[in-house]
Motif scaffolding. Structure first.
Motif, PDB file in Angstrom:
ATOM      1  N   PHE A  88       0.895  -1.180   0.000  1.00  0.00           N
ATOM      2  CA  PHE A  88       0.000   0.000   0.000  1.00  0.00           C
ATOM      3  C   PHE A  88       0.922   1.216   0.000  1.00  0.00           C
ATOM      4  O   PHE A  88       2.100   1.082   0.343  1.00  0.00           O
ATOM      5  CB  PHE A  88      -0.922   0.010   1.235  1.00  0.00           C
ATOM      6  N   ASP A 112       4.742   3.662   8.264  1.00  0.00           N
ATOM      7  CA  ASP A 112       3.805   2.540   8.122  1.00  0.00           C
ATOM      8  C   ASP A 112       3.978   2.007   6.710  1.00  0.00           C
ATOM      9  O   ASP A 112       3.742   2.733   5.746  1.00  0.00           O
ATOM     10  CB  ASP A 112       2.376   3.052   8.365  1.00  0.00           C
ATOM     11  N   ASP A 137       2.425  -5.647   6.630  1.00  0.00           N
ATOM     12  CA  ASP A 137       1.930  -4.317   7.016  1.00  0.00           C
ATOM     13  C   ASP A 137       2.439  -4.033   8.421  1.00  0.00           C
ATOM     14  O   ASP A 137       2.057  -4.743   9.355  1.00  0.00           O
ATOM     15  CB  ASP A 137       0.391  -4.344   6.973  1.00  0.00           C
ATOM     16  N   MET A 138       3.351  -3.086   8.575  1.00  0.00           N
ATOM     17  CA  MET A 138       3.874  -2.788   9.913  1.00  0.00           C
ATOM     18  C   MET A 138       4.113  -1.294  10.091  1.00  0.00           C
ATOM     19  O   MET A 138       4.205  -0.543   9.121  1.00  0.00           O
ATOM     20  CB  MET A 138       5.125  -3.586  10.203  1.00  0.00           C
ATOM     21  N   THR A 139       4.220  -0.894  11.349  1.00  0.00           N
ATOM     22  CA  THR A 139       4.473   0.518  11.662  1.00  0.00           C
ATOM     23  C   THR A 139       5.515   0.611  12.762  1.00  0.00           C
ATOM     24  O   THR A 139       5.470  -0.153  13.728  1.00  0.00           O
ATOM     25  CB  THR A 139       3.186   1.220  12.157  1.00  0.00           C
ATOM     26  N   GLU A 189      -2.181  -3.089  15.975  1.00  0.00           N
ATOM     27  CA  GLU A 189      -1.626  -1.762  15.724  1.00  0.00           C
ATOM     28  C   GLU A 189      -2.260  -0.644  16.560  1.00  0.00           C
ATOM     29  O   GLU A 189      -2.916   0.243  16.030  1.00  0.00           O
ATOM     30  CB  GLU A 189      -1.728  -1.416  14.237  1.00  0.00           C
ATOM     31  N   GLU A 246       2.875  -1.317  14.970  1.00  0.00           N
ATOM     32  CA  GLU A 246       2.066  -2.319  14.261  1.00  0.00           C
ATOM     33  C   GLU A 246       2.909  -3.536  13.927  1.00  0.00           C
ATOM     34  O   GLU A 246       3.973  -3.422  13.308  1.00  0.00           O
ATOM     35  CB  GLU A 246       1.496  -1.719  12.966  1.00  0.00           C
TER      36      GLU A 246
HETATM   37 ZN    ZN Z   1      -0.054  -0.339   8.528  1.00  0.00          ZN
END
Ligand code: ZN
Ligand code: ZN
Length: 381
Positions: A188, A219, A229-231, A342, A356
Motif C-alpha cells: 500500500f 507505516d 503491514d507494519m508501523t 496496531e 504495528e
Molecule cells: Zn499499517
C-alpha cells in the motif's frame, strides 16, 4: 502437500451450505487464492465434478506456468469472459451455480442469466473470503517472506535517510528499497509522517522535511503476492535544537512516555490472543490500557479518546481482509489466522505513536511474524 488442491476441496465442502452444485468465482483475489493464477479478467469454476480456470489467449502460457494440472477454458478476443463462463456452465450441465455477491455487478449477473438461461444463480456472500481467513502453511511462508523483505527495506531506508529529506522523498526511497529487497512493490502507499503530522493516522506525504520534527512515523509493507503491514515510530535526533523544533512539539508531552503506553497496549492485546477468543476482546484489551493510563504532564488528556481506529485486521492476499479486530467485530480468532495488532495514540499538534506488528494465531497463542525491535528507539540507533 498440495495446498491449492486442498483450498479447492474446501470450497466444494463449503458449497454444501448453499443450494448450488458448483461455484463460479469471479473476484480476482479469490481466483488467485484457488488457482495460483495472478493475472486478471479470469474466473474459476469449481464443483464436485469441475475445476476449470476461465481465461483468454493473453494468459494461456501464464496459466500453464502458474496452474499446472488445472483445466483451462480459453476464450479468444471476440468473446467476453461472461460468454466464456456461460459456455462452461452450459457444457457442464449444472442446474444451480453459486456466484459471489461481491464479485459481480447486477448487470453482469443479468448477462450470465441471459447467456445460461437453464442455470439458477445463487448469490453467496463472503464464502471464499471466510475460507481465506485461516492460512495454510504455504500462505504463512509467503507472509513471512513479505515481512522479511519489508524489514530489510526498512533497515536500508533508516541507514540512508537524511535530515533534508521530505516526507515525499522518504516515501519514494522507502518504496525503491522495498522493490530492491525483492518485492513486486509496496503492499500500500507507505506513510512517512514527520513530527506532529504523525497525529494523522493516514497522513499523505508532504514537503515537510525530517529535520522539521523530533519523531518519525513509518507505516509500510511489501507485496510478495501475500502482503505485510507494519508501523514503527522513532525518535529523531534532528529537529531538537530550539530554532528547528516545531512550536507544537514544545508542549510537555514526552515521546518515551507515550511510546511506553502504546507498547503496553500492544502487549496486552498480544497476551489476549488465542484461538476461540473474540477479536473484539483483543481490541478491548488494548483499549483498557489506554483507559487506565495517564501522561504525567497532561493528566487531563483521556488517552482512550486518542486511539481513534480499530486495533487491527487480517492480512494475506489483501492488505486489509477478514477477520476484523475492532470493537464492532463479530469475528472469532482461529489458529492459522494472521492479523495486525496496531494500537496508536494521536495527539493533534503533537504527533502520534503507532506500533504495528503482524501476528500468527497459533494453538498456543500469538506468534510474532515481525522481527524488528518493538522497543522505543531513535533514528541514531
Ligand atoms: Zn499499517
Ligand atoms: Zn494495518
Amino acid at each position: 502437500m498440495n495446498y491449492l488442491l486442498q483450498r479447492r476441496q474446501a470450497l466444494v465442502q463449503n458449497l454444501k451450505k448453499t443450494a448450488a452444485e458448483a461455484f463460479l468465482v469471479t473476484n480476482p483475489v479469490n481466483v488467485t487464492y484457488l488457482t495460483n493464477f495472478t493475472g486478471d479478467s479470469s474466473f474459476y469454476f469449481g464443483g464436485a465434478k469441475n475445476s476449470i480456470v476461465i481465461s483468454d489467449t493473453r494468459f494461456e502460457e501464464q496459466i500453464k506456468e502458474e496452474c499446472a494440472g488445472l483445466d483451462a477454458h480459453i476464450r479468444n478476443h471476440n468473446k467476453t469472459t461472461y460468454e466464456a463462463a456461460a459456455e462452461v456452465l452450459n457444457k457442464a450441465g449444472v442446474k444451480s451455480v453459486a456466484v459471489e455477491e461481491d464479485g459481480l455487478t447486477l448487470g453482469e449477473l443479468e448477462q450470465l442469466k441471459a447467456l445460461a438461461p437453464k442455470v439458477t444463480f445463487v448469490p453467496v456472500g463472503g464464502a471464499v473470503e471466510r475460507q481465506r481467513t485461516v492460512k495454510d502453511p504455504a500462505e504463512i511462508d509467503r507472509i513471512r517472506d513479505a515481512v522479511r523483505v519489508a524489514e530489510r527495506a526498512f533497515r536500508m531506508f533508516i541507514a540512508t535517510v537524511r535530515e533534508s529529506d521530505s516526507e515525499k522523498e522518504m516515501v519514494d526511497s522507502l518504496e525503491a528499497y522495498i522493490r530492491r529487497a525483492g518485492a513486486k512493490g509496496s503492499s500500500f502507499p507507505p506513510i512517512v509522517a514527520v513530527g506532529e503530522r504523525g497525529a494523522l493516522p493516514h497522513a499523505p506525504p508532504t514537503a515537510k522535511v525530517l529535520g522539521d520534527g523530533t519523531k518519525l512515523l513509518i507505516d509500510w509493507g511489501a507485496d510478495m503476492l501475500y502482503k505485510s503491514d507494519m508501523t514503527r515510530t522513532l525518535k529523531s535526533p534532528f529537529g531538537t535544537s530550539p530554532t528547528r523544533r516545531n512550536k507544537f512539539e514544545r508542549v510537555g508531552i514526552k515521546f518515551d512516555e507515550v511510546y511506553d503506553i502504546v507498547l503496553q497496549a500492544q502487549n496486552a492485546a498480544l497476551a489476549a490472543i488465542r484461538p476461540g477468543v473474540k477479536a473484539k476482546d483483543v481490541d478491548a484489551a488494548a483499549r483498557k490500557v489506554f483507559a487506565s493510563s495517564k501522561l504525567k504532564d497532561a493528566t487531563d488528556l483521556k488517552l482512550a479518546d486518542h486511539f481513534t481506529h480499530g486495533l487491527g485486521h487480517g492480512i494475506g492476499l489483501e492488505v486489509h481482509e477478514a477477520p476484523r479486530v475492532r470493537a464492532n467485530s463479530e469475528d472469532v480468532l482461529e489458529a492459522g489466522m494472521v492479523i495486525t495488532i496496531e494500537p496508536g495514540i494521536y495527539i493533534p499538534g503533537w504527533g502520534g505513536v503507532r506500533i504495528e506488528d503482524d501476528v500468527l494465531v497459533t494453538p498456543g497463542g500469538p506468534s510474532l511474524l515481525t522481527n524488528l525491535s518493538r522497543e522505543s528507539s531513535s533514528l541514531e540507533g
